[in-house]
Design a protein around this motif. Structure first.
Motif, PDB file in Angstrom:
ATOM      1  N   THR A  25     -49.105   6.098  39.655  1.00 14.90           N
ATOM      2  CA  THR A  25     -49.997   5.099  39.073  1.00 14.90           C
ATOM      3  C   THR A  25     -49.595   4.769  37.641  1.00 14.90           C
ATOM      4  O   THR A  25     -49.707   3.610  37.210  1.00 14.90           O
ATOM      5  N   GLN A  26     -49.095   5.757  36.919  1.00 19.04           N
ATOM      6  CA  GLN A  26     -48.597   5.477  35.567  1.00 19.04           C
ATOM      7  C   GLN A  26     -47.398   4.537  35.636  1.00 19.04           C
ATOM      8  O   GLN A  26     -47.262   3.621  34.810  1.00 19.04           O
ATOM      9  N   GLY A  27     -46.542   4.740  36.631  1.00 23.49           N
ATOM     10  CA  GLY A  27     -45.404   3.835  36.805  1.00 23.49           C
ATOM     11  C   GLY A  27     -45.856   2.419  37.097  1.00 23.49           C
ATOM     12  O   GLY A  27     -45.289   1.447  36.573  1.00 23.49           O
ATOM     13  N   LEU A  28     -46.891   2.270  37.924  1.00 20.62           N
ATOM     14  CA  LEU A  28     -47.446   0.942  38.203  1.00 20.62           C
ATOM     15  C   LEU A  28     -48.117   0.371  36.959  1.00 20.62           C
ATOM     16  O   LEU A  28     -47.948  -0.819  36.639  1.00 20.62           O
ATOM     17  N   ALA A  29     -48.859   1.227  36.250  1.00 18.76           N
ATOM     18  CA  ALA A  29     -49.554   0.775  35.035  1.00 18.76           C
ATOM     19  C   ALA A  29     -48.561   0.257  33.994  1.00 18.76           C
ATOM     20  O   ALA A  29     -48.796  -0.773  33.356  1.00 18.76           O
ATOM     21  N   ASP A  30     -47.448   0.948  33.830  1.00 20.46           N
ATOM     22  CA  ASP A  30     -46.422   0.504  32.869  1.00 20.46           C
ATOM     23  C   ASP A  30     -45.912  -0.888  33.232  1.00 20.46           C
ATOM     24  O   ASP A  30     -45.665  -1.727  32.345  1.00 20.46           O
ATOM     25  N   PHE A  31     -45.754  -1.136  34.538  1.00 25.27           N
ATOM     26  CA  PHE A  31     -45.297  -2.447  34.988  1.00 25.27           C
ATOM     27  C   PHE A  31     -46.339  -3.519  34.668  1.00 25.27           C
ATOM     28  O   PHE A  31     -46.005  -4.613  34.187  1.00 25.27           O
ATOM     29  N   ILE A  32     -47.615  -3.209  34.908  1.00 29.04           N
ATOM     30  CA  ILE A  32     -48.678  -4.184  34.654  1.00 29.04           C
ATOM     31  C   ILE A  32     -48.811  -4.457  33.155  1.00 29.04           C
ATOM     32  O   ILE A  32     -48.974  -5.611  32.731  1.00 29.04           O
ATOM     33  N   VAL A  33     -48.724  -3.406  32.350  1.00 34.04           N
ATOM     34  CA  VAL A  33     -48.817  -3.578  30.886  1.00 34.04           C
ATOM     35  C   VAL A  33     -47.685  -4.483  30.394  1.00 34.04           C
ATOM     36  O   VAL A  33     -47.898  -5.352  29.531  1.00 34.04           O
ATOM     37  N   GLU A  34     -46.520  -4.331  30.949  1.00 38.41           N
ATOM     38  CA  GLU A  34     -45.379  -5.183  30.571  1.00 38.41           C
ATOM     39  C   GLU A  34     -45.639  -6.646  30.918  1.00 38.41           C
ATOM     40  O   GLU A  34     -45.106  -7.549  30.269  1.00 38.41           O
ATOM     41  N   LYS A  35     -46.468  -6.882  31.936  1.00 34.81           N
ATOM     42  CA  LYS A  35     -46.769  -8.258  32.338  1.00 34.81           C
ATOM     43  C   LYS A  35     -47.750  -8.935  31.374  1.00 34.81           C
ATOM     44  O   LYS A  35     -47.914 -10.152  31.414  1.00 34.81           O
ATOM     45  N   GLY A  36     -48.456  -8.136  30.549  1.00 29.92           N
ATOM     46  CA  GLY A  36     -49.308  -8.726  29.532  1.00 29.92           C
ATOM     47  C   GLY A  36     -50.795  -8.497  29.736  1.00 29.92           C
ATOM     48  O   GLY A  36     -51.240  -7.992  30.766  1.00 29.92           O
ATOM     49  N   GLN A  37     -51.555  -8.890  28.735  1.00 29.11           N
ATOM     50  CA  GLN A  37     -52.990  -8.618  28.695  1.00 29.11           C
ATOM     51  C   GLN A  37     -53.745  -9.282  29.848  1.00 29.11           C
ATOM     52  O   GLN A  37     -54.717  -8.728  30.379  1.00 29.11           O
ATOM     53  N   ASP A  38     -53.310 -10.460  30.261  1.00 29.32           N
ATOM     54  CA  ASP A  38     -54.011 -11.141  31.355  1.00 29.32           C
ATOM     55  C   ASP A  38     -53.973 -10.302  32.632  1.00 29.32           C
ATOM     56  O   ASP A  38     -55.001 -10.163  33.302  1.00 29.32           O
ATOM     57  N   TYR A  39     -52.813  -9.741  32.938  1.00 31.33           N
ATOM     58  CA  TYR A  39     -52.693  -8.900  34.128  1.00 31.33           C
ATOM     59  C   TYR A  39     -53.526  -7.624  33.977  1.00 31.33           C
ATOM     60  O   TYR A  39     -54.135  -7.152  34.943  1.00 31.33           O
ATOM     61  N   MET A  40     -53.576  -7.074  32.774  1.00 26.04           N
ATOM     62  CA  MET A  40     -54.385  -5.877  32.526  1.00 26.04           C
ATOM     63  C   MET A  40     -55.869  -6.176  32.735  1.00 26.04           C
ATOM     64  O   MET A  40     -56.603  -5.380  33.332  1.00 26.04           O
ATOM     65  N   ASN A  41     -56.303  -7.335  32.268  1.00 17.87           N
ATOM     66  CA  ASN A  41     -57.709  -7.715  32.408  1.00 17.87           C
ATOM     67  C   ASN A  41     -58.071  -8.000  33.863  1.00 17.87           C
ATOM     68  O   ASN A  41     -59.194  -7.713  34.300  1.00 17.87           O
ATOM     69  N   ARG A  42     -57.140  -8.583  34.588  1.00 21.69           N
ATOM     70  CA  ARG A  42     -57.404  -8.887  36.001  1.00 21.69           C
ATOM     71  C   ARG A  42     -57.567  -7.599  36.810  1.00 21.69           C
ATOM     72  O   ARG A  42     -58.370  -7.540  37.733  1.00 21.69           O
ATOM     73  N   GLY A  43     -56.791  -6.597  36.452  1.00 22.93           N
ATOM     74  CA  GLY A  43     -57.002  -5.278  37.011  1.00 22.93           C
ATOM     75  C   GLY A  43     -56.412  -5.051  38.396  1.00 22.93           C
ATOM     76  O   GLY A  43     -55.624  -5.848  38.913  1.00 22.93           O
ATOM     77  N   VAL A  44     -56.844  -3.956  39.014  1.00 28.78           N
ATOM     78  CA  VAL A  44     -56.308  -3.494  40.303  1.00 28.78           C
ATOM     79  C   VAL A  44     -57.477  -3.063  41.190  1.00 28.78           C
ATOM     80  O   VAL A  44     -58.352  -2.314  40.749  1.00 28.78           O
ATOM     81  N   ALA A  45     -57.493  -3.520  42.442  1.00 25.76           N
ATOM     82  CA  ALA A  45     -58.490  -3.084  43.418  1.00 25.76           C
ATOM     83  C   ALA A  45     -57.959  -1.858  44.164  1.00 25.76           C
ATOM     84  O   ALA A  45     -56.764  -1.772  44.447  1.00 25.76           O
ATOM     85  N   ILE A  46     -58.851  -0.916  44.474  1.00 18.27           N
ATOM     86  CA  ILE A  46     -58.432   0.343  45.099  1.00 18.27           C
ATOM     87  C   ILE A  46     -59.349   0.672  46.278  1.00 18.27           C
ATOM     88  O   ILE A  46     -60.574   0.663  46.148  1.00 18.27           O
TER      89      ILE A  46
END
Length: 574
Positions: free
Chosen positions: A69-90
């Motif tokens: 999940t940290q590996g996925l999180a690093d990828f999302i953070v690299e995509k920018g704040q909009d992707y971070m705000n949109r988030g992830v469904a689990i």
């Protein structure tokens, strides 16, 4: 660091909890077990993670979940704040530790400032795909090992269109994971803090209600026999509530559920191997079906993304339809209904995998519907739908593969056992109103399009040595495949790993537009063909044999010849 050093690190590092250390100390004298648990890191591919639950780098546990999940999180953070705000469904299934693993993933995302939408309880995998699209999240995670034995669990990643991630994203996430050498560097937030900061939101009934309405919206007919007797087993998985709810709200009056397999059971006590492709999984359903005189019995796998059925014959016995046959029947039902209603546009298409049979393709062609082929897996089937949606006006109708996975509609981008169950019951009820069973329908399709027969052979080869032998088998087959089987001559073969297609008759080799995968396919003049590939999720090498004949007997006799020739060669590789 070799496997012994890795083992010592996990035993002595205070980061790992006492339960983990005790489990590892208990195997200190079992060299082979230590080696198997630590000789490699559990591989993250386009199918995500899948492995046995337990302590170690080659096992599913909360630390490996955190790392992934940290590996996925690093990828999302690299995509920018909009992707971070949109988030992830689990979402998660009924397996041991699924709920705990899902929460670990949510809290690692929150620790990285990424919003996590966590379902309150077990949900079918396809509902996660719907949630990603509905909530417009950056991606999704499902904790499930699908139909694997009870010892397994898994972790699948989805991207913003609702389909599983393809290789270009998986490769980046995998690289990120591999760079995490120190587990203490993984960011994780306390659950209450995550809730207080709005970084953790719990999903409940509202998504369920919307999803069920969307599924019911795919219904094609109401002029059906809603009194048809049906027996359903969720195999102790996630399908119990949504499948029954959809059928109830569609008006089916006689749906019985196998009581021993109704409620969640992570040990799958009554079935062992909860794979509805295996007819042994139907033992309880078949017994109940016979007592009630049910016309069809059907089962979904534990995460409810696949469905299989058995049909009552004239003598009261049940005959299983395999994935190709079920797909063909569904295609006929869907396309005939759409044609009758004037809803075929002339720009319609279906999608199947390269190891799925050709009967469905023949049926689609008879209705003027195109068929596209992709690599194995719904990430590729739905990836094709995503691609077509962006660049054409063609209309997607149905996607399927031989391993009992099906989808219709556009609100889910994965195989969907809830959708498929509804359409399958609807098809059975419609043909029942005409005095036909699905076996009759299938026989009619053979008579019209030709007798397409098939056989899937899976050789299970566990552990390190098993993986090595599978590699040797693929290598040897590439060099020494038979040029003739019986009196059938080879006319073409495709090596997807090498990216080449060879016209054997004209001795012409072509390249380009061949997707890369470790798959071999061999084609014969009579329309028969077969494929060989290693499984991407299980320790198996799979052989798919497809024959075509003027009669069923002729096609089946060809299968016997193909099987002996192919298996003699593979068994000769030690």
């Amino acid at each position: 660091m070799d496997y012994k050093d890795q083992y010592e690190s996990w035993v002595t590092n205070g980061y790992f909890d006492e339960e983990t250390r005790e489990a590892l100390i208990a195997i200190k004298n079992d060299e082979e077990e230590i080696k198997d648990r630590f000789y490699r890191n559990l591989e993250f591919g386009t199918a995500g993670l899948r492995g046995k639950v337990g302590a170690g780098t080659n096992r599913m546990n909360k630390y490996i979940i955190r790392q992934a999940t940290q590996g996925l999180a690093d990828f999302i953070v690299e995509k920018g704040q909009d992707y971070m705000n949109r988030g992830v469904a689990i979402a998660y299934d009924v397996r041991h530790y699924s709920k705990e693993f899902a929460k670990e993933a949510a809290l690692v995302l929150a620790g990285n400032g990424i919003k996590a939408y966590l379902f309150e309880d077990i949900r079918p995998t396809p509902e996660l795909s719907y949630a990603v699209r509905r909530l417009k999240t950056a991606g999704g995670i499902v904790v499930t090992a699908s139909h694997n034995p009870r010892e397994y669990n898994g972790y699948k990643v989805y991207w913003e269109e609702g389909a599983q991630i393809l290789s270009e994203i998986a490769a980046v996430v995998e690289k990120n994971i591999e760079s995490i050498k120190d587990f203490t560097k993984i960011k994780i937030l306390d659950e209450q803090m995550a809730l207080d900061q709005g970084l953790l939101k719990i999903l409940g009934r509202e998504i369920d209600d919307e999803y069920v309405e969307k599924v019911k919206g795919l219904s094609l007919r109401d002029d059906i026999n809603k009194g048809i007797k049906l027996v359903y087993t969720p195999l102790n998985g996630t399908g119990n509530i949504p499948v029954r709810r959809v059928l109830h709200e569609r008006g089916f009056q006689n749906v019985w559920v196998v009581p021993e397999q109704e409620m969640p059971d992570p040990d799958f006590t009554t079935v062992g191997y909860p794979n509805p492709e295996d007819t042994k999984a139907f033992a309880y359903a078949e017994k109940l079906g016979k007592s009630l005189g049910a016309e069809m019995i059907f089962a979904t796998d534990p995460d409810c993304d696949r469905v299989a059925c058995m049909i009552q014959g004239k003598e009261g016995e049940y005959t299983a339809l395999n994935g190709n046959q079920t797909g063909a029947v569904l295609i006929e039902y869907i396309l005939s209904s759409l044609k009758e209603q004037g809803r075929l546009t002339g720009n319609d298409y279906i999608v199947k995998s390269i190891v799925t049979g050709d009967l469905g393709k023949a049926i689609a062609a008879s209705y003027g519907v195109k068929t596209f082929e992709t690599l194995t897996g719904f990430k590729n089937i739905c990836g094709k739908v995503n691609e077509m949606e962006k660049r054409s006006d063609q209309s997607f109708i149905f996607g399927y593969e031989e391993s009992i996975g099906y989808v219709a509609g556009t609100f889910v981008r994965d195989k969907d056992g809830v959708i498929a169950s509804m359409l399958l019951c609807e098809a059975a009820a419609y043909y029942s109103s005409l005095g036909k069973s699905l076996l009759d329908v299938l026989e009619g399709l053979y008579e019209k399009h030709g007798f397409y027969m098939e056989k899937l052979i899976s050789l299970t080869l566990e552990g390190i040595e098993g993986q090595k032998r599978i590699g040797r088998m693929m290598k040897e087959y590439r060099k020494s495949f038979p040029k003739k089987i019986g009196d059938m001559g080879l006319i073409q073969y495709i090596d997807y790993a090498e990216g080449i297609s060879v016209d054997v008759i004209n001795q012409k080799e072509t390249t380009g537009n061949i997707p890369v995968s470790d798959v071999l396919r061999y084609f014969f003049k009579d329309g028969s063909w077969y494929a060989v590939r290693p499984s991407g999720t299980e320790p198996k090498i799979k052989i798919y044999i497809y024959t075509k004949g003027a009669t069923k007997r002729e096609a089946q006799e060809k299968i016997v010849i193909f099987e002996k020739t192919i298996m003699d060669l593979l068994h000769g590789v030690v």
